[in-house]
Design an enzyme around this catalytic site. Structure first.
Site, mmCIF file in Angstrom:
data_model
loop_
_atom_site.group_PDB
_atom_site.id
_atom_site.type_symbol
_atom_site.label_atom_id
_atom_site.label_comp_id
_atom_site.label_asym_id
_atom_site.label_seq_id
_atom_site.Cartn_x
_atom_site.Cartn_y
_atom_site.Cartn_z
ATOM 1 N N SER A 12 3.962 22.930 -40.978
ATOM 2 C CA SER A 12 5.345 22.466 -41.088
ATOM 3 C C SER A 12 5.496 21.475 -42.240
ATOM 4 C CB SER A 12 5.774 21.813 -39.777
ATOM 5 O OG SER A 12 4.852 20.799 -39.429
ATOM 6 N N CYS A 74 -0.859 24.758 -38.273
ATOM 7 C CA CYS A 74 0.099 24.032 -37.447
ATOM 8 C C CYS A 74 -0.107 24.334 -35.960
ATOM 9 C CB CYS A 74 1.488 24.471 -37.903
ATOM 10 S SG CYS A 74 2.832 23.752 -36.997
ATOM 11 N N ASN A 75 -0.329 23.294 -35.174
ATOM 12 C CA ASN A 75 -0.504 23.475 -33.724
ATOM 13 C C ASN A 75 0.732 24.074 -33.074
ATOM 14 O OD1 ASN A 75 -3.045 21.734 -32.431
ATOM 15 N ND2 ASN A 75 -2.451 21.142 -34.484
ATOM 16 N N THR A 76 1.895 23.593 -33.493
ATOM 17 C CA THR A 76 3.143 24.066 -32.874
ATOM 18 C C THR A 76 3.288 25.573 -33.101
ATOM 19 O OG1 THR A 76 4.010 21.993 -33.745
ATOM 20 C CG2 THR A 76 5.564 23.412 -32.611
ATOM 21 N N GLU A 154 4.022 11.374 -42.247
ATOM 22 C CA GLU A 154 4.693 12.033 -43.393
ATOM 23 C C GLU A 154 5.156 10.977 -44.407
ATOM 24 O OE1 GLU A 154 5.927 15.440 -44.273
ATOM 25 O OE2 GLU A 154 4.334 16.141 -42.946
ATOM 26 N N CYS A 186 -2.334 18.112 -33.294
ATOM 27 C CA CYS A 186 -1.345 18.148 -34.362
ATOM 28 C C CYS A 186 -2.086 17.908 -35.671
ATOM 29 C CB CYS A 186 -0.303 17.051 -34.127
ATOM 30 S SG CYS A 186 0.788 16.809 -35.532
ATOM 31 N N HIS A 188 -1.384 16.492 -38.282
ATOM 32 C CA HIS A 188 -1.242 15.198 -38.942
ATOM 33 C C HIS A 188 -2.139 14.111 -38.342
ATOM 34 C CE1 HIS A 188 2.346 17.293 -40.171
ATOM 35 N NE2 HIS A 188 2.769 16.282 -40.913
HETATM 36 N N1 DGL Z 1 2.318 20.603 -37.972
HETATM 37 C C1 DGL Z 1 2.699 20.241 -36.633
HETATM 38 C C2 DGL Z 1 1.606 20.528 -35.664
HETATM 39 O O1 DGL Z 1 0.444 20.646 -36.013
HETATM 40 C C3 DGL Z 1 3.007 18.784 -36.520
HETATM 41 C C4 DGL Z 1 4.170 18.289 -37.270
HETATM 42 C C5 DGL Z 1 5.493 18.785 -36.746
HETATM 43 O O2 DGL Z 1 5.946 18.390 -35.662
HETATM 44 O O3 DGL Z 1 6.057 19.578 -37.478
HETATM 45 O O4 DGL Z 1 1.905 20.642 -34.513
#
Ligand code: DGL
Length: 266
Positions: A12, A74-76, A154, A186, A188
């Site tokens: 993301s 990205c985990n999401t 960020e 996540c 980050h």
């Molecule tokens: N990249 C997202 C993750 O790894 C985290 C940042 C977001 O919420 O976009 O879940």
């Protein structure tokens, strides 16, 4: 030749560069096409429907680069979109959740595992499902949504009074429940690992799946004879938001200078 095709990596935003960085160390001859959806970050406050749409557009963009593997840093996205891909991508697709879950189960002695992630990943239940699907031992999982972490990271704020306060408020409830292992769910969050270590002490095992994912990628490419031997591959960086911001902050995240970033509208 197939072996000279690149690897698509997306996130993301900037955070997926933690995974890209592990790939460049473990697979230094592989070219990476990185996409950061910086116009839409954070995914953590979006609906599942929005995230699916963003991610499917990113995947089409990376497929057009004729990638030989796709990494959902990205985990999401790994939680929400990976289970719905249905063979949409011909190349191997690697998400972060299974790697982190396996590492946590390997590391945990008391089988009480904490997960910190954004509200969408926590709400999806993906970590709980995955860990319970692998574990034989009735592992206990405590999750904590941390919506305040990504905006700080960020913005390039990795430590200091505010970070200490926010991280403490979010991880103390997990520590009180006796977790011995904490999954950074996540991309980050590895940037907060020193703060977490300071608060939790040396006993806590902190899980960042980036290296384990990069080794698995190496195995997949090696088994299919697609390992590249390219000298100094030129990685390409694409974003949906401000290219110059990403170039400056991304160089810091990646640990080496990013020279050019392309802004694209999907
Ligand atoms: N990249 C997202 C993750 O790894 C985290 C940042 C977001 O919420 O976009 O879940």
């Amino acid at each position: 030749m197939d072996k000279y095709r690149g690897i698509g990596v997306f996130d993301s935003g900037l955070g997926g560069l933690t995974v890209a960085s592990a790939i460049t160390k473990i697979l230094p001859n592989e070219k990476i096409y990185y996409f950061g959806d910086t116009a839409n970050v954070p995914y953590g406050n979006k609906s599942e429907g929005q995230i699916v749409k963003y991610v499917l557009d990113i995947i089409e963009f990376l497929k057009a680069k004729e990638i030989k593997a796709l990494v959902m840093a990205c985990n999401t996205s790994s939680a929400v979109v990976l289970p719905r891909l249905n063979g949409n991508v011909k190349a191997p697709v690697l998400g972060v959740i299974e790697f982190a879950s396996r590492m946590a189960l390997d590391e945990s002695a008391n089988e009480v595992i904490g997960v910190v992630a954004n509200p969408v990943t926590v709400g999806s239940g993906a970590y709980v499902r995955t860990i319970k699907g692998i574990s034989m031992n009735g592992t206990i999982i405590h999750q904590q949504a941390c919506p305040r972490w990504v905006p700080l990271i960020e913005a390039g704020i990795f430590d200091g009074e505010e970070v200490e306060k926010v991280v403490r408020e979010d991880i103390e409830p997990l520590l009180e429940r006796n977790i011995d292992t904490l999954i950074l769910g996540c991309t980050h969050y590895p940037y907060f690992a020193p703060v977490i270590r300071r608060i939790a002490g040396d006993g806590l095992k902190i899980i960042n799946p980036a290296d384990s994912l990069a080794y698995q990628l190496k195995k997949i490419l090696s088994d299919s004879q697609k390992l590249s031997d390219m000298e100094n591959p030129e990685h390409e960086f694409y974003v949906s938001g401000n290219a110059e911001d990403f170039r400056i902050n991304g160089s810091r995240f990646l640990g080496k200078e990013i020279k050019t970033v392309h802004k694209v509208t999907l």
